[in-house]
Design a protein around this motif. Structure first.
Motif, PDB file in Angstrom:
ATOM      1  N   HIS A  25       0.871  -1.178   0.000  1.00  8.76           N
ATOM      2  CA  HIS A  25       0.000   0.000   0.000  1.00  8.76           C
ATOM      3  C   HIS A  25       0.906   1.225   0.000  1.00  8.76           C
ATOM      4  O   HIS A  25       1.324   1.693   1.061  1.00  8.76           O
ATOM      5  N   ASN A  27       0.675   4.323  -0.109  1.00  5.89           N
ATOM      6  CA  ASN A  27       0.376   5.493   0.720  1.00  5.89           C
ATOM      7  C   ASN A  27       0.698   5.286   2.191  1.00  5.89           C
ATOM      8  O   ASN A  27       0.770   6.257   2.949  1.00  5.89           O
ATOM      9  N   TYR A  28       0.887   4.015   2.593  1.00  4.69           N
ATOM     10  CA  TYR A  28       1.057   3.733   4.018  1.00  4.69           C
ATOM     11  C   TYR A  28       2.290   2.893   4.342  1.00  4.69           C
ATOM     12  O   TYR A  28       2.495   2.537   5.497  1.00  4.69           O
ATOM     13  N   ASP A  29       3.085   2.576   3.326  1.00  2.00           N
ATOM     14  CA  ASP A  29       4.265   1.743   3.558  1.00  2.00           C
ATOM     15  C   ASP A  29       5.537   2.549   3.779  1.00  2.00           C
ATOM     16  O   ASP A  29       6.605   1.988   3.953  1.00  2.00           O
ATOM     17  N   SER A  33       5.172   5.259   9.072  1.00  2.53           N
ATOM     18  CA  SER A  33       3.803   4.748   9.033  1.00  2.53           C
ATOM     19  C   SER A  33       3.600   3.701  10.135  1.00  2.53           C
ATOM     20  O   SER A  33       4.515   2.949  10.458  1.00  2.53           O
ATOM     21  N   TYR A  35       1.283   1.384   9.819  1.00  8.00           N
ATOM     22  CA  TYR A  35       0.357   0.463   9.152  1.00  8.00           C
ATOM     23  C   TYR A  35       0.814  -1.001   9.213  1.00  8.00           C
ATOM     24  O   TYR A  35       0.003  -1.900   9.061  1.00  8.00           O
ATOM     25  N   GLU A  36       2.086  -1.248   9.452  1.00  7.59           N
ATOM     26  CA  GLU A  36       2.608  -2.618   9.430  1.00  7.59           C
ATOM     27  C   GLU A  36       1.922  -3.479  10.498  1.00  7.59           C
ATOM     28  O   GLU A  36       1.552  -2.988  11.571  1.00  7.59           O
ATOM     29  N   ASP A  41       6.345  -5.893  12.643  1.00  8.63           N
ATOM     30  CA  ASP A  41       6.910  -4.557  12.729  1.00  8.63           C
ATOM     31  C   ASP A  41       8.126  -4.579  13.654  1.00  8.63           C
ATOM     32  O   ASP A  41       8.006  -4.522  14.880  1.00  8.63           O
TER      33      ASP A  41
END
Length: 292
Positions: A25, A27-29, A33, A35-36, A41
């Protein structure tokens, strides 16, 4: 299609399956971020706040692997990383004598004298591995996974065609596992406390060869746990009466009331691998004929 397989099929994907199925993704990687996935993570897992989780993982990983490999009973061999095999010690003496520096010669000759303990540790591990396997009740040798006496223990089990365990630890100076540990039983630790716990969890005996601060730490923590009833008592064998009696004055501890009468019987002095193995055979009745 065999519908009976549905009776045991997973209802949820495994964590491994889910990681492999992830799609990027953009936009979020990026950096920063959140998002992981939490368990994937690394930056999150290495936070100071996550220390309790990392300690739990360090307890669980070896425990699960040792259980899966069928490791139930162990003999732990402690001792110095600085005691070389005899051939290496002889080479150091020759090099020191060629250099002609008296202190270097003295140190090299002392190492040659101490190398007998490497050979005894190697022989003992071989006797344990062969003797227990012959009875169908394997006892696995466990060491700290490094060089010296630790290498000798893993090497003896390797000589006998058996498996052995190495519990290595990350140190400020690089420490590599010795080449004789069974790969699937070779672990790396960050926490000394959890490493020492794994030394004791399956042990039926502890064998201490001459060593320095690390060996003394392992020996005295083990003795303290047994003395205080936190751990069941089991044989503790100290290799080399002269070394240990010069290093630790147990009589003084008794005379001054620092330990109780009987505490000095928590350990036995031994001099040879054969003597140590005979003591363990007697303790656990291993010399008797197995029941068919």
């Amino acid at each position: 299609m065999n519908r009976r397989l549905d009776l045991t099929a997973r209802n949820f994907p495994s964590a491994k399956d889910e990681c492999e199925a992830l799609t990027p993704h953009p936009n979020y990687d990026g950096p920063g971020s959140a998002y992981e996935l939490a368990f994937k993570d690394e930056a999150f897992l290495l936070r100071d706040d996550m220390r309790p989780v990392r300690m739990q993982l360090e307890l669980l990983k070896p425990e699960l692997q040792l259980t899966e490999q069928g490791v139930r009973s162990t003999v732990v061999i402690f001792g110095s990383a600085r005691i070389p095999p005899r051939d290496a010690a002889e080479q150091r003496v020759a090099a020191a004598e060629a250099g002609g520096e008296p202190d270097a010669i003295r140190r090299a000759r002392m190492q040659l004298d101490m190398s007998r303990y490497y050979e005894e540790a190697r022989n003992l591990a071989k006797l344990i591995t062969e003797g227990s396997a012959a009875r169908g009740e394997p006892i696995y040798v466990v060491t700290g996974g490094g060089p010296g006496i630790m290498e000798a223990g893993n090497r003896g089990a390797f000589d006998a065609g058996g498996k052995s365990v190495g519990l290595n630890i990350v140190l400020p100076h690089e420490q590599r596992p010795n080449p004789y540990i069974t790969p699937e039983l070779c672990f790396r630790f960050h926490y000394f406390a959890l490493r020492k716990m794994h030394f004791l969890m399956r042990s039926v005996a502890l064998v201490c060869f001459p060593g320095g601060f690390g060996t003394l730490d392992e020996l005295f923590e083990s003795m303290t746990l047994m003395q205080t009833g936190k751990s069941r008592r089991r044989p503790i064998l100290l290799f080399g009466r002269e070394f240990w009696s010069r290093l630790i004055n147990f009589d003084l501890l008794l005379e001054t009331g620092m330990i109780s009468p009987g505490d000095e019987r928590m350990f036995h002095y031994v001099e040879t691998a054969e003597e140590a193995w005979a003591l363990l055979e007697t303790e656990y009745e291993l010399a008797t004929t197995p029941t068919l």
